[in-house]
Design a protein around this motif. Sequence first.
Motif, PDB file in Angstrom:
ATOM      1  N   VAL A  35       7.005  -1.406  -4.796  1.00 45.99           N
ATOM      2  CA  VAL A  35       6.886  -0.395  -4.302  1.00 45.99           C
ATOM      3  C   VAL A  35       8.789   0.691  -4.071  1.00 45.99           C
ATOM      4  O   VAL A  35       8.992  -0.082  -3.597  1.00 45.99           O
ATOM      5  CB  VAL A  35       6.484  -0.451  -2.589  1.00 45.99           C
ATOM      6  N   THR A  37      10.811   3.252  -2.323  1.00 43.79           N
ATOM      7  CA  THR A  37      10.429   4.686  -1.405  1.00 43.79           C
ATOM      8  C   THR A  37      11.493   5.046  -1.160  1.00 43.79           C
ATOM      9  O   THR A  37      12.727   4.467  -1.313  1.00 43.79           O
ATOM     10  CB  THR A  37       9.849   3.500  -0.208  1.00 43.79           C
ATOM     11  N   TYR A  50       6.287  -3.047   3.222  1.00 40.32           N
ATOM     12  CA  TYR A  50       5.376  -3.431   2.246  1.00 40.32           C
ATOM     13  C   TYR A  50       4.033  -3.528   2.825  1.00 40.32           C
ATOM     14  O   TYR A  50       2.397  -3.157   3.045  1.00 40.32           O
ATOM     15  CB  TYR A  50       5.452  -4.662   1.344  1.00 40.32           C
ATOM     16  N   TYR A  54       2.594   0.165   3.586  1.00 33.37           N
ATOM     17  CA  TYR A  54       1.966   0.514   2.072  1.00 33.37           C
ATOM     18  C   TYR A  54       0.858  -0.390   1.659  1.00 33.37           C
ATOM     19  O   TYR A  54      -0.562   0.141   1.249  1.00 33.37           O
ATOM     20  CB  TYR A  54       3.039   0.012   0.574  1.00 33.37           C
TER      21      TYR A  54
END
Length: 164
Positions: A35, A37, A50, A54
């Motif tokens: 991910v 970010t 996460y 996410y």
Amino acid sequence: MFKEFVYQTRESWSRARRLIAKAEHLEKGSNPRFVVTSLSPEVWEAGALYEELYCARGEMENRIKEQLSLFADRTSTAWLRSNQVRLYFSLVAYLLVEALRRLGLRGTELARAQCATIRLKLLKIGALIRLTVRRVWLSLAEGYAYAGLFAQVYARLRTLPWRC
């Protein structure tokens, strides 16, 4: 296992960015996830970002896709109004199944099931319905595999207070 680091591509990114990596090994093999970010580590720790942020986004996307299983994709008439009514019915059906999942199926094997699964296993069943002056009798087929779950959900829903 989570790890975060700063990463920058050679050409396509203008600057370095925070990257969170999730290392996971399942029965079928490794399952790495990444991910990118701009959220700071002070606000969101890697694992929480996460799992809570996410994954929640992905879960919401799954709920949107789920509406298609309730016939929201059938907008094939030539008139806007009839397509709109079909979408309204599909939305109401989704809201009812979601409420059933949240209120009636909590803690059961179908608590996290998709709408199509709930529809097939709990709602789309053969039954004999008899009406009398004071009661509605529902007789499920003897071979219905989810009769116990059906009874449990029915009992749970009966205890909920009615609100208008």
